[in-house]
Scaffold this active site. Structure first.
Site, PDB file in Angstrom:
ATOM      1  N   TYR A 144       0.861  -1.187   0.000  1.00  0.00           N
ATOM      2  CA  TYR A 144       0.000   0.000   0.000  1.00  0.00           C
ATOM      3  C   TYR A 144       0.894   1.232   0.000  1.00  0.00           C
ATOM      4  O   TYR A 144       1.854   1.299   0.784  1.00  0.00           O
ATOM      5  CB  TYR A 144      -0.898   0.007   1.239  1.00  0.00           C
ATOM      6  CG  TYR A 144      -1.749   1.251   1.388  1.00  0.00           C
ATOM      7  CD1 TYR A 144      -1.460   2.198   2.374  1.00  0.00           C
ATOM      8  CD2 TYR A 144      -2.833   1.488   0.565  1.00  0.00           C
ATOM      9  CE1 TYR A 144      -2.236   3.338   2.519  1.00  0.00           C
ATOM     10  CE2 TYR A 144      -3.620   2.633   0.704  1.00  0.00           C
ATOM     11  CZ  TYR A 144      -3.309   3.553   1.679  1.00  0.00           C
ATOM     12  OH  TYR A 144      -4.070   4.689   1.819  1.00  0.00           O
ATOM     13  N   ASP A 238       9.474   2.569  -0.603  1.00  0.00           N
ATOM     14  CA  ASP A 238       8.455   3.285   0.173  1.00  0.00           C
ATOM     15  C   ASP A 238       8.643   2.888   1.641  1.00  0.00           C
ATOM     16  O   ASP A 238       8.223   1.805   2.056  1.00  0.00           O
ATOM     17  CB  ASP A 238       7.047   2.939  -0.321  1.00  0.00           C
ATOM     18  CG  ASP A 238       5.993   3.654   0.503  1.00  0.00           C
ATOM     19  OD1 ASP A 238       4.784   3.520   0.181  1.00  0.00           O
ATOM     20  OD2 ASP A 238       6.363   4.350   1.468  1.00  0.00           O
ATOM     21  N   LYS A 266       5.069   9.357   8.731  1.00  0.00           N
ATOM     22  CA  LYS A 266       4.839   8.845  10.088  1.00  0.00           C
ATOM     23  C   LYS A 266       5.884   9.347  11.100  1.00  0.00           C
ATOM     24  O   LYS A 266       5.825  10.506  11.527  1.00  0.00           O
ATOM     25  CB  LYS A 266       4.749   7.315  10.044  1.00  0.00           C
ATOM     26  CG  LYS A 266       3.544   6.827   9.198  1.00  0.00           C
ATOM     27  CD  LYS A 266       3.456   5.331   9.152  1.00  0.00           C
ATOM     28  CE  LYS A 266       2.472   4.863   8.110  1.00  0.00           C
ATOM     29  NZ  LYS A 266       1.100   4.766   8.621  1.00  0.00           N
TER      30      LYS A 266
HETATM   31  P1  KE4 Z   1      -0.558   8.474   4.554  1.00  0.00           P
HETATM   32  O1  KE4 Z   1      -1.093   9.198   3.338  1.00  0.00           O
HETATM   33  O2  KE4 Z   1      -1.616   7.644   5.261  1.00  0.00           O
HETATM   34  O3  KE4 Z   1       0.204   9.390   5.510  1.00  0.00           O
HETATM   35  O4  KE4 Z   1       0.575   7.433   4.041  1.00  0.00           O
HETATM   36  C1  KE4 Z   1       0.247   6.497   3.036  1.00  0.00           C
HETATM   37  C2  KE4 Z   1       1.202   5.332   3.122  1.00  0.00           C
HETATM   38  C3  KE4 Z   1       2.195   5.209   2.170  1.00  0.00           C
HETATM   39  N1  KE4 Z   1       3.087   4.194   2.204  1.00  0.00           N
HETATM   40  C4  KE4 Z   1       3.038   3.261   3.200  1.00  0.00           C
HETATM   41  C5  KE4 Z   1       4.042   2.157   3.213  1.00  0.00           C
HETATM   42  C6  KE4 Z   1       2.039   3.345   4.210  1.00  0.00           C
HETATM   43  O5  KE4 Z   1       1.995   2.398   5.178  1.00  0.00           O
HETATM   44  C7  KE4 Z   1       1.107   4.391   4.170  1.00  0.00           C
HETATM   45  C8  KE4 Z   1      -0.004   4.523   5.189  1.00  0.00           C
HETATM   46  N2  KE4 Z   1      -0.135   3.444   6.117  1.00  0.00           N
HETATM   47  C9  KE4 Z   1      -1.476   3.241   6.644  1.00  0.00           C
HETATM   48  C10 KE4 Z   1      -1.382   2.088   7.650  1.00  0.00           C
HETATM   49  N3  KE4 Z   1      -1.218   0.840   6.988  1.00  0.00           N
HETATM   50  C11 KE4 Z   1      -2.061   4.469   7.246  1.00  0.00           C
HETATM   51  C12 KE4 Z   1      -3.274   4.210   8.110  1.00  0.00           C
HETATM   52  C13 KE4 Z   1      -4.557   4.621   7.420  1.00  0.00           C
HETATM   53  O6  KE4 Z   1      -4.684   4.434   6.178  1.00  0.00           O
HETATM   54  O7  KE4 Z   1      -5.445   5.124   8.142  1.00  0.00           O
END
Ligand code: KE4
Length: 430
Positions: A144, A238, A266
């Site tokens: 993701y 990523d 994060k």
């Molecule tokens: P954000 O746009 O949520 O800050 O980041 C996207 C993203 C990009 N790349 C990786 C590897 C990520 O894990 C994420 C976001 N992770 C999720 C948890 N698996 C965020 C939690 C959510 O979607 O509410």
């Protein structure tokens, strides 16, 4: 535990916010029950609107490596707020955080800050396309990378194929340049490179945390590197989730594989909205206003967020052994839970990378999304609900990763294992 107030709050929220949440995973849909509404975090604990406390193994999905209300991060934010919230103009705080980020990553000479991981990845893809002059990208089923159109691609079978939009609202035209490969399967990547001579980049979570915790095999990453070099494509790690969680120097320091670009998020915001992408000079020189590839953001480099991120990364820099200590604690946690499960005849696959931990109720080790999808989701849901009742807050999806913060003590780990033992006994006795 009473959850009446959370239930009322959830009903009201659903009248005004789709699904009652501002990010889908929070709705507890894959585990059932009512999401708990939080009033505050303190150290290792979350407190909900009904006055219940939980040891927090989610930590806002990764950012809070020092737990809730870390003194140095809180003090930095309060100090920054006194000077204003946002200027839309450069500040030295951005340069200071950039210095820190660059100091941790051999592969990063320059970095651009944005406000989320999604923005970081979306911008990195555009930069890779601008730098190489190519349009196609390869991503992996089960990884993701945020919710930008080109990456919202069906987590379909592992064979390399052109993706189909997994979400309505994403026209097929927007994902026709996205090729899917299977994680840890180099043949599926070679097929993508055979299908297209127009591949700008391969993007991967080198330590995947969005299909549960599934680290890539070192050999696989080395072969990815070779394929990208052969075909003039960029390799993007990523590390929005794994950055500063698995290692303070990135997956490159663990695997020996150097990416062309890294996306982060994060932890680098310390709990405030910060994403970032970085690469060597010649790639970053393509980014506006230095180069032609456009990218922008009103709150990018926000001074309060920069202060939080700086305090978090400075604390990591000054305590380089933090990750090793957290890794030992995470290993004790999942090993103890695995033993408790096995005592009841329940098979549990476990893994740890730094302060990240994962487990699957699965008969075999998990190497890709197809394996992860064979896990016992019903058992996971029962485990999640029962541990919540015991006062332990785990990720509300089997396709997520758990986190240990410095606020989680050895005693809390032992208490968690004891609770897991009670839970597995109860599940077994039905
Ligand atoms: P954000 O746009 O949520 O800050 O980041 C996207 C993203 C990009 N790349 C990786 C590897 C990520 O894990 C994420 C976001 N992770 C999720 C948890 N698996 C965020 C939690 C959510 O979607 O509410």
């Amino acid at each position: 535990m009473s959850r009446e107030t959370s239930q009322k709050a959830f009903l009201e929220a659903q009248e005004l916010i789709p699904g009652g949440v501002n990010s889908p995973v929070r709705a507890f849909r894959s585990v059932g029950g009512t999401p708990i509404f939080i009033t505050e975090g303190e150290g290792a604990y979350l407190r909900d609107v009904d006055g219940n406390s939980y040891v927090d193994y989610v930590q806002s999905w990764g950012p809070l490596i020092f737990g809730h209300r870390d003194e140095s991060i809180e003090a930095a934010v309060i100090e920054a707020v006194k000077h204003g919230l946002s200027f839309g103009a450069p500040t030295e705080a951005e340069t200071e955080l950039a210095k820190l980020v660059v100091s941790f990553f051999d592969s990063i000479d320059k970095v651009r800050f944005v406000s989320s991981g999604t923005e970081a990845v979306m911008s990195a893809i555009r930069l890779a396309r601008g730098f190489t002059g190519k349009d196609d990208i390869i991503k992996f089923t089960g990884c993701y990378h945020g919710h930008s159109d080109a990456l919202l691609v069906e987590a379909g079978s592992g064979a390399a194929t052109f993706g189909n939009p997994s979400s309505p609202g994403v026209p097929a035209d927007f994902t026709k340049h996205t090729l899917l490969a299977e994680y840890n399967n180099i043949e599926s990547v070679k097929k993508c490179f055979a299908d297209s001579k127009n591949i700008a980049c391969v993007i991967i979570e080198p330590i995947a945390g969005n299909m549960g915790l599934v680290p890539a095999d070192k050999e696989f990453l080395h072969e990815l590197r070779q394929l990208c070099d052969e075909h003039g494509s960029l390799l993007i790690f990523d590390e929005v989730m794994s950055g500063f969680r698995a290692s303070i120097n990135g997956a490159e320091s663990i695997t020996g594989v150097k990416p062309d670009m890294v996306t982060l998020g994060k932890v680098i915001g310390g709990g405030m909205p910060v994403g970032a992408f970085g690469a060597r000079r010649e790639i970053m020189a393509m980014l506006s206003p230095e180069g032609p590839v456009y990218q922008a953001g009103t709150l990018s480099g926000n001074p309060v967020a920069m202060a939080a991120g700086y305090a978090a990364l400075k604390k990591l820099k000054d305590n380089a052994r933090v990750i090793a200590v957290l890794e030992e604690r995470a290993k004790r946690l999942v090993t103890g839970m695995q033993k408790a499960a096995e005592a009841e005849g329940i098979v549990m696959q476990i893994d740890v990378r730094g302060s990240m931990f994962g487990f699957f109720f699965n008969e075999a080790p998990v190497k890709n999304f197809a394996d992860a999808a064979k896990s016992d989701a019903e058992l996971f849901a029962k485990f999640h609900a029962a541990m919540l009742e015991e006062g332990f807050y785990f990720a509300c999806s089997l396709y997520e990763t758990g986190f240990i913060s410095t606020a989680v003590t050895d005693a809390m780990v032992e208490d968690t294992i004891a609770a897991a033992s009670r839970v597995f006994k109860a599940i077994k006795n039905g």
